[in-house]
Design a protein around this motif. Structure first.
Motif, PDB file in Angstrom:
ATOM      1  N   ASP A 167     -91.778  17.486 -20.532  1.00 52.56           N
ATOM      2  CA  ASP A 167     -92.665  16.517 -21.172  1.00 52.56           C
ATOM      3  C   ASP A 167     -92.500  15.133 -20.540  1.00 52.56           C
ATOM      4  O   ASP A 167     -93.486  14.449 -20.266  1.00 52.56           O
ATOM      5  N   ALA A 168     -91.261  14.721 -20.297  1.00 48.87           N
ATOM      6  CA  ALA A 168     -91.004  13.417 -19.675  1.00 48.87           C
ATOM      7  C   ALA A 168     -91.596  13.337 -18.266  1.00 48.87           C
ATOM      8  O   ALA A 168     -92.031  12.269 -17.828  1.00 48.87           O
ATOM      9  N   LEU A 169     -91.638  14.468 -17.578  1.00 44.24           N
ATOM     10  CA  LEU A 169     -92.236  14.520 -16.244  1.00 44.24           C
ATOM     11  C   LEU A 169     -93.764  14.545 -16.307  1.00 44.24           C
ATOM     12  O   LEU A 169     -94.433  14.421 -15.286  1.00 44.24           O
ATOM     13  N   GLY A 170     -94.310  14.747 -17.503  1.00 52.81           N
ATOM     14  CA  GLY A 170     -95.755  14.834 -17.656  1.00 52.81           C
ATOM     15  C   GLY A 170     -96.282  16.240 -17.494  1.00 52.81           C
ATOM     16  O   GLY A 170     -97.464  16.453 -17.222  1.00 52.81           O
ATOM     17  N   PHE A 171     -95.409  17.233 -17.673  1.00 55.24           N
ATOM     18  CA  PHE A 171     -95.799  18.640 -17.563  1.00 55.24           C
ATOM     19  C   PHE A 171     -95.732  19.293 -18.937  1.00 55.24           C
ATOM     20  O   PHE A 171     -95.072  18.793 -19.845  1.00 55.24           O
ATOM     21  N   GLN A 172     -96.393  20.423 -19.074  1.00 54.22           N
ATOM     22  CA  GLN A 172     -96.284  21.214 -20.293  1.00 54.22           C
ATOM     23  C   GLN A 172     -96.143  22.673 -19.909  1.00 54.22           C
ATOM     24  O   GLN A 172     -96.623  23.100 -18.871  1.00 54.22           O
ATOM     25  N   LEU A 173     -95.476  23.405 -20.770  1.00 59.02           N
ATOM     26  CA  LEU A 173     -95.286  24.828 -20.554  1.00 59.02           C
ATOM     27  C   LEU A 173     -96.505  25.551 -21.104  1.00 59.02           C
ATOM     28  O   LEU A 173     -97.000  25.205 -22.172  1.00 59.02           O
ATOM     29  N   HIS A 174     -96.999  26.525 -20.359  1.00 50.31           N
ATOM     30  CA  HIS A 174     -98.198  27.261 -20.760  1.00 50.31           C
ATOM     31  C   HIS A 174     -97.907  28.747 -20.620  1.00 50.31           C
ATOM     32  O   HIS A 174     -97.418  29.183 -19.585  1.00 50.31           O
ATOM     33  N   VAL A 175     -98.208  29.509 -21.651  1.00 52.62           N
ATOM     34  CA  VAL A 175     -97.931  30.939 -21.636  1.00 52.62           C
ATOM     35  C   VAL A 175     -99.228  31.700 -21.408  1.00 52.62           C
ATOM     36  O   VAL A 175    -100.254  31.379 -21.993  1.00 52.62           O
ATOM     37  N   THR A 176     -99.169  32.707 -20.531  1.00 53.08           N
ATOM     38  CA  THR A 176    -100.329  33.567 -20.287  1.00 53.08           C
ATOM     39  C   THR A 176     -99.901  35.017 -20.450  1.00 53.08           C
ATOM     40  O   THR A 176     -98.714  35.337 -20.441  1.00 53.08           O
ATOM     41  N   VAL A 177    -100.870  35.892 -20.576  1.00 54.94           N
ATOM     42  CA  VAL A 177    -100.597  37.314 -20.732  1.00 54.94           C
ATOM     43  C   VAL A 177    -100.462  37.942 -19.345  1.00 54.94           C
ATOM     44  O   VAL A 177    -101.285  37.699 -18.465  1.00 54.94           O
ATOM     45  N   ARG A 178     -99.422  38.734 -19.167  1.00 54.71           N
ATOM     46  CA  ARG A 178     -99.262  39.475 -17.914  1.00 54.71           C
ATOM     47  C   ARG A 178    -100.230  40.644 -17.901  1.00 54.71           C
ATOM     48  O   ARG A 178    -100.642  41.144 -18.946  1.00 54.71           O
ATOM     49  N   ARG A 179    -100.532  41.121 -16.725  1.00 50.17           N
ATOM     50  CA  ARG A 179    -101.436  42.269 -16.606  1.00 50.17           C
ATOM     51  C   ARG A 179    -100.836  43.517 -17.243  1.00 50.17           C
ATOM     52  O   ARG A 179    -101.512  44.278 -17.882  1.00 50.17           O
ATOM     53  N   LYS A 180     -99.551  43.720 -17.052  1.00 51.18           N
ATOM     54  CA  LYS A 180     -98.878  44.881 -17.649  1.00 51.18           C
ATOM     55  C   LYS A 180     -97.907  44.367 -18.704  1.00 51.18           C
ATOM     56  O   LYS A 180     -96.829  43.884 -18.381  1.00 51.18           O
ATOM     57  N   ALA A 181     -98.309  44.481 -19.954  1.00 48.34           N
ATOM     58  CA  ALA A 181     -97.450  44.019 -21.048  1.00 48.34           C
ATOM     59  C   ALA A 181     -96.243  44.928 -21.170  1.00 48.34           C
ATOM     60  O   ALA A 181     -96.351  46.139 -21.015  1.00 48.34           O
ATOM     61  N   ARG A 182     -95.104  44.350 -21.441  1.00 48.36           N
ATOM     62  CA  ARG A 182     -93.877  45.136 -21.566  1.00 48.36           C
ATOM     63  C   ARG A 182     -93.650  45.587 -23.004  1.00 48.36           C
ATOM     64  O   ARG A 182     -93.214  46.690 -23.243  1.00 48.36           O
ATOM     65  N   ALA A 183     -93.885  44.725 -23.951  1.00 51.52           N
ATOM     66  CA  ALA A 183     -93.623  45.061 -25.346  1.00 51.52           C
ATOM     67  C   ALA A 183     -94.860  45.701 -25.962  1.00 51.52           C
ATOM     68  O   ALA A 183     -95.986  45.437 -25.558  1.00 51.52           O
ATOM     69  N   ARG A 184     -94.620  46.564 -26.931  1.00 48.28           N
ATOM     70  CA  ARG A 184     -95.727  47.194 -27.646  1.00 48.28           C
ATOM     71  C   ARG A 184     -95.977  46.406 -28.921  1.00 48.28           C
ATOM     72  O   ARG A 184     -95.072  45.813 -29.492  1.00 48.28           O
TER      73      ARG A 184
END
Length: 112
Positions: free
Chosen positions: A83-100
Motif C-alpha cells: 500500500d505504501a508503494l502504491g500497489f494493491q494485491l489482486h486475486v484472480t481465479v486460476r484456470r485449474k482450481a485446486r480446491a473443490r
C-alpha cells in the motif's frame, strides 16, 4: 575508465515494471522470491518515506524483504508495504482450481 566498465544496477524502469516483477513473484508462490521482488521495489523508492508510512524502522524494512531468510514478514506487513508503494494485491481465479467447492450444509428445520 571506459563506458563498458560502468555497470549501472538494474532497476525497474517504471512503477508498472515493479508491479509486474512483484506479480511474477506471486505467481511462483515462493515466499522468498516474493520478498525479494518487494524488496527490490522498496529500494527503488525512498525507503525512509516507506518505513515512516508503514510505521516500521528502515533497517527492519530492509531485513524483512531481503529474501533468503528463514523468517519472513507477516501478511499485514506485506499488505502495508504494498500500500505504501502504491500497489494493491489482486486475486484472480486460476484456470485449474485446486480446491473443490464445499457442499452446502443441510439447514435444520425451524423448531415450532
Amino acid at each position: 575508465m571506459s563506458e563498458k566498465s560502468l555497470k549501472l544496477p538494474s532497476r525497474p524502469l517504471s512503477r508498472r515494471d515493479a508491479a509486474d516483477a512483484i506479480n511474477r513473484a506471486f505467481e511462483s508462490s515462493d515466499i522468498t522470491e516474493i520478498c525479494q521482488a518487494i524488496g527490490a521495489a522498496i529500494r527503488d523508492y525512498n525507503v525512509s518515506d516507506i518505513a515512516n508510512e508503514c510505521g516500521i524502522a528502515r533497517q527492519t524494512l530492509y531485513r524483512a524483504f531481503a529474501g533468503g531468510r528463514p523468517k519472513h514478514p507477516n501478511f499485514t506487513t506485506i499488505l502495508t508495504v504494498l500500500d505504501a508503494l502504491g500497489f494493491q494485491l489482486h486475486v484472480t481465479v486460476r484456470r485449474k482450481a485446486r480446491a473443490r467447492w464445499a457442499l452446502p450444509k443441510a439447514v435444520p428445520p425451524p423448531e415450532s
